[in-house]
Write an enzyme that holds these catalytic residues in place. Sequence first.
Site, PDB file in Angstrom:
ATOM      1  N   CYS A 128     -33.479  19.661 -26.436  1.00 37.42           N
ATOM      2  CA  CYS A 128     -32.503  19.636 -27.456  1.00 37.42           C
ATOM      3  C   CYS A 128     -31.780  18.350 -27.151  1.00 37.42           C
ATOM      4  O   CYS A 128     -31.152  18.053 -26.033  1.00 37.42           O
ATOM      5  CB  CYS A 128     -31.757  20.633 -27.232  1.00 37.42           C
ATOM      6  SG  CYS A 128     -30.194  20.777 -28.172  1.00 37.42           S
ATOM      7  N   LYS A 297     -16.379  30.091 -31.968  1.00 40.26           N
ATOM      8  CA  LYS A 297     -16.901  28.974 -31.098  1.00 40.26           C
ATOM      9  C   LYS A 297     -16.489  27.661 -31.747  1.00 40.26           C
ATOM     10  O   LYS A 297     -16.388  27.417 -32.863  1.00 40.26           O
ATOM     11  CB  LYS A 297     -18.448  29.083 -31.243  1.00 40.26           C
ATOM     12  CG  LYS A 297     -19.133  28.572 -29.846  1.00 40.26           C
ATOM     13  CD  LYS A 297     -20.492  28.718 -29.925  1.00 40.26           C
ATOM     14  CE  LYS A 297     -21.242  27.643 -29.973  1.00 40.26           C
ATOM     15  NZ  LYS A 297     -23.014  27.848 -29.991  1.00 40.26           N
TER      16      LYS A 297
END
Length: 499
Positions: A128, A297
């Site tokens: 990632c 978030k």
Amino acid sequence: MEKNFLTTPIYYVNDRPHIGHAYATFAADVVARYGRMMGVDTFFLTGTDENSQKNVEAAAANGEVDVLAYVDRMSALWQLTWDELGISNDDFIRTTSARHRQGVVKFWQTVAAVPNAIYKGTYEGLYCVGCESFYRESDLAPGKKCPTHERVVETVQEDNYFFRASQYRQALLSYIADHPDFILPATRRNEVIAYVTHHLEDFSISRPNKGWGIPVPGDESQTIYVWFDALLNYMTAVGYGTDEALFQRWWPVDLHIVGKDIIKFHCALWPAMLLAAGLDLPKRVFAHGFFTIDGRKISKSLGNAIDPKALVETYGVDAVRYFLLREIPFGGDGDFSIERLAARYDSDLASGLGNLVQRVATLANGMTDLPAGTELGDRVAGQLALYHSAMREIALSRALEIVWETMRMCDQYLEEKAPWKISRNTNASEFAAVMGPMAEALRLIAWMLTPFIPETARAIFTVLGLTKEGTSAAAVAMQWGASSAVRVSIPPRPLFPRL
Ligand code: MSP
């Protein structure tokens, strides 16, 4: 002299700082200021992590062809933000700087010279770019997505250099066992032990050279893996590879403050790297928690990141520092909302602290040489002891609670003594005997607040006519009765005006 070399994470410059980054940096700033005030030789480091591929992507997304120009501009923005937020860092390290590159090259060569520490291999797996991290299939979210960035991970197969981290597993576990303070809080320690025991594997420490990053010494076809490079900032900033005397003076790190998201890098990969190079390991790594904003978030796609500068324009730096460190117990997770910031501003700062200072100033305005006496003395001394032990444990919200408890004791004392019923003219000595302990308690409250809300603490010292307090050594001054002569005056403006 005791030393404290402490650090924040170095931040990626693919975006501007948000309130989460400010949180970690404020916390480190408080610890640094507390140490300095207690006479500890302090080196407080922060900086920017610039060799990441995500910075290259961000440059492109911002229409910037020259990546270096982009990271220069962004790094300057981070530095400016910390200046505006009153961060007292002693240095700011950039991983594109010459001093950093020089240290990284030296470190690579040192470890490469250790038999078996670095080897060439083929990496096949998942990556990632958001995290700059490799993943196991079992760690991914549905749809092969990174659990943090929610983007599909890349499947890569490439020839890399590997670092034989696995051979340090036992040494690392022993270090953790022998140093109970190495990883704090304790819950994180267990997490790291489980990780090191079951999952610590050799790491790929290079990627194919795509024109950005630090080339592997002796093999220009590869660049050094960005985490391997970034972690070394903690050494290169204090002279590793450029200034041996400086390095000897500050190494090892006394405290890394990091978010819980990067604990494995700091408590597994990083110490393994240091073991390989034969260098001392950090004394403590404290992992703080994460917060959400209104329950969600913080994310680019939600566009809900709060710019700390905007908050500071409305509430002032001290109120924002206070709120973040008071609201969320340090080490735990929490939620941020403007409503709660505003509520705490009113209750704790404007009504609590602001009123107390105003009351004392108004009652004792113009009085000099007030006797500290003994009333309140034992109780305040008890609070000071609790405060220092909370500060040593980096229990920052607890330390603030202790200060506010002390203020409540003062409010109660004023209600009991009711100095407004005593005539300042006919009963001058009785009046002074009541107000003296109040002024003394306020002085010690200002000391306790100094690392957290330095501007406000200075304003309180000024109300007490103590213009040099807050700069001298607290170890002597933070005792009941240690006050030099006070001279009380009314602050020119309220400490926390109503919004
Ligand atoms: N560049 C790496 C760190 C390298 S250190 C050798 C990195 N950078 S980052 O820009 O992503 O910053 C991560 C840090 O920012 C976290 O570890 C944490 O300290 C802080 N936070 C980011 N978001 C946060 C919240 N939502 N809440 C609290 N802190 C947050 O990772």
